[in-house]
Enzyme design. Structure first.
Site, PDB file in Angstrom:
ATOM      1  CE  LYS A 177     -39.872 -32.048  55.538  1.00 47.75           C
ATOM      2  NZ  LYS A 177     -39.514 -32.948  54.282  1.00 47.75           N
ATOM      3  CG  HIS A 305     -45.816 -37.958  52.707  1.00 52.66           C
ATOM      4  ND1 HIS A 305     -46.535 -36.922  51.663  1.00 52.66           N
ATOM      5  CD2 HIS A 305     -44.761 -37.528  52.827  1.00 52.66           C
ATOM      6  CE1 HIS A 305     -45.693 -35.844  51.685  1.00 52.66           C
ATOM      7  NE2 HIS A 305     -44.618 -36.225  52.387  1.00 52.66           N
TER       8      HIS A 305
HETATM    9 MG    MG Z   1     -40.212 -36.550  52.819  1.00 51.48          MG
END
Ligand code: MG
Length: 429
Positions: A177, A305
């Site tokens: 991330k 996700h």
């Molecule tokens: Mg994403």
């Protein structure tokens, strides 16, 4: 088939906050050391309870769930398709965006139907094609936790963190991330990860923070690595399409294709290659299966996700992953960053980077009432947190594209985060 005792008589919502091992940073701010989630319970006349879960919480989320009680009382939980039109009719959604509420209720209804039939949810959804679902290690830059440990800011700390997660959980796929620090710095971090994890797959996800040209340049700079895909480097279908025209790396999204309209647009004029299906954002497990079917037809990739889950939602992701024949990419989960869970038996375990699909009736997880009470109390103590604020820069917010990233030399706990820690000295990380 159903009698009145199998109809819904009550729904309940309880906000909990569950500690993370350390605050997780992202392009807009951070999770300040905990997740806030709402546990939803749907009860039928004979006392059976189905479980759901919703992101966020507090009085407004609980009220939003409770306000649907008049819609649900007397409803047969097996009629999940009718539920969609009862509470989230697309032509009414301009005025009441209830997709995420619908998702939480769909989970609970499927749980109820499975429990009543003595069947796991995956058996209600076509049956499993695999017994375990593989997950990626979800790597974040992190502020130190309350105990001062857990900082991930330098490439060395990131590599150490990734190797530790791999050692503990067996991950073979790693997602960074990003969108936190200047892109050149994050490129160096990503390349060092790749060097430290030979044979493993990588993903990079800056949450759409980069401009189109910067995204194209970044893609060129990582093209030699073993990338699963590049996830949402920029924002918008048109921006992603421009990037896709200029790279050989597959593009993935959990932002520009999150409903069937956008999926259709992407089929007609492709902007992304891999659709990340989220059981909450798409309105339940069943819409994700429908979307996966469209992707199968058009040979688009899919993955699962994570929007930050406790064990109930994780179970929905596992049942989803179990029934999708075209799932050949590892799923995402924040789950390994949690310090605890609200389900009986504690956190589900990884083995070889995978989690076994629950085999018990319904979702196959049970609520630990003591943990629920403990983390509901922790929520009452700590309240919410500003997810889209960076405690290291309290007055900052990002532009798109971001032109003012965090300083990678700024070490330690920032004052705003320390103040939050000091105000609740008894809270755990
Ligand atoms: Mg994403």
């Amino acid at each position: 088939m159903s009698n009145n005792n199998s109809r819904i008589v009550d729904i309940r919502a309880t906000t909990v906050t569950v500690p993370l091992q350390a605050p997780l940073r992202h392009s807009n701010g951070a999770h300040w050391g905990r997740f806030v989630r709402t546990v939803v319970e749907v009860e039928t006349g004979d006392g059976l309870v189905g479980l759901g879960e919703l992101g966020g919480g507090g009085a407004s989320a609980e009220e939003a769930i409770r306000s649907l009680k008049p819609y649900l009382v007397g409803h047969d939980p097996a009629r999940t398709e009718a539920l969609r039109f009862m509470i989230a009719n697309p032509t009414a959604s301009l005025y009441n965006n209830r997709t995420q509420l619908l998702a939480a209720l769909e989970f609970a209804c499927l749980d109820l139907v499975g429990k009543r039939a003595g069947l796991p949810v995956h058996d209600l959804l076509g049956g499993k094609v695999r017994d375990e679902v593989e997950f990626a290690s979800y790597l974040f830059f992190r502020y130190p936790g309350r105990d001062g440990a857990g900082e991930v800011r330098t490439p060395e700390q990131l590599v150490e963190h990734a190797l530790e997660l791999k050692r503990l959980n067996g991950f073979r796929v790693h997602k960074l991330k990003s969108g936190v620090f200047p892109t050149a710095y994050e490129l160096e971090c990503y390349r060092q990860l790749a060097a430290a994890l030979p044979g493993d797959k990588l993903r990079f996800d800056p949450n759409g923070a980069l401009g189109v040209e910067e995204s194209i340049a970044f893609a060129a700079a990582i093209e030699d690595l073993d990338n699963d895909y590049l996830e949402d480097p920029t924002w918008g279908l048109n921006g992603m399409r421009r990037v896709r025209q200029n790279t050989r790396i597959p593009l993935a999204t959990n932002t520009v294709v999150v409903n069937f309209e956008q999926l259709a647009a992407n089929v007609l004029d492709p902007a992304v290659d891999v659709i990340l299906l989220d059981t909450t954002f798409w309105g339940g497990i069943r819409p994700c299966i429908k979307a996966a079917g469209v992707c199968e037809t058009f040979q688009l990739g899919i993955a699962v996700h994570s929007s930050g889950e406790l064990g109930i939602q994780l179970a929905t992701m596992l049942h989803l992953g179990a029934v999708l024949p075209n799932l050949n990419l590892a799923a995402d989960a924040h789950y390994h960053h949690l310090a605890d869970d609200v389900i009986v038996g504690g956190k589900l375990r990884y083995s070889g980077g995978k989690i076994a699909v629950p085999s018990g009736p319904g979702l196959g997880v049970e609520l630990d009432r003591d943990k629920l009470a403990e983390y509901a109390e922790l929520y009452r103590e700590l309240g919410g947190y500003p997810y889209d604020r960076d405690p290291g820069r309290p007055d900052w917010y990002p532009l798109l594209p971001n032109t003012d990233f965090a300083d990678p030399d700024a070490a330690g706990v920032p004052p705003a985060l320390q103040a939050a820690y000091d105000s609740y000295p008894n809270a755990r990380n």
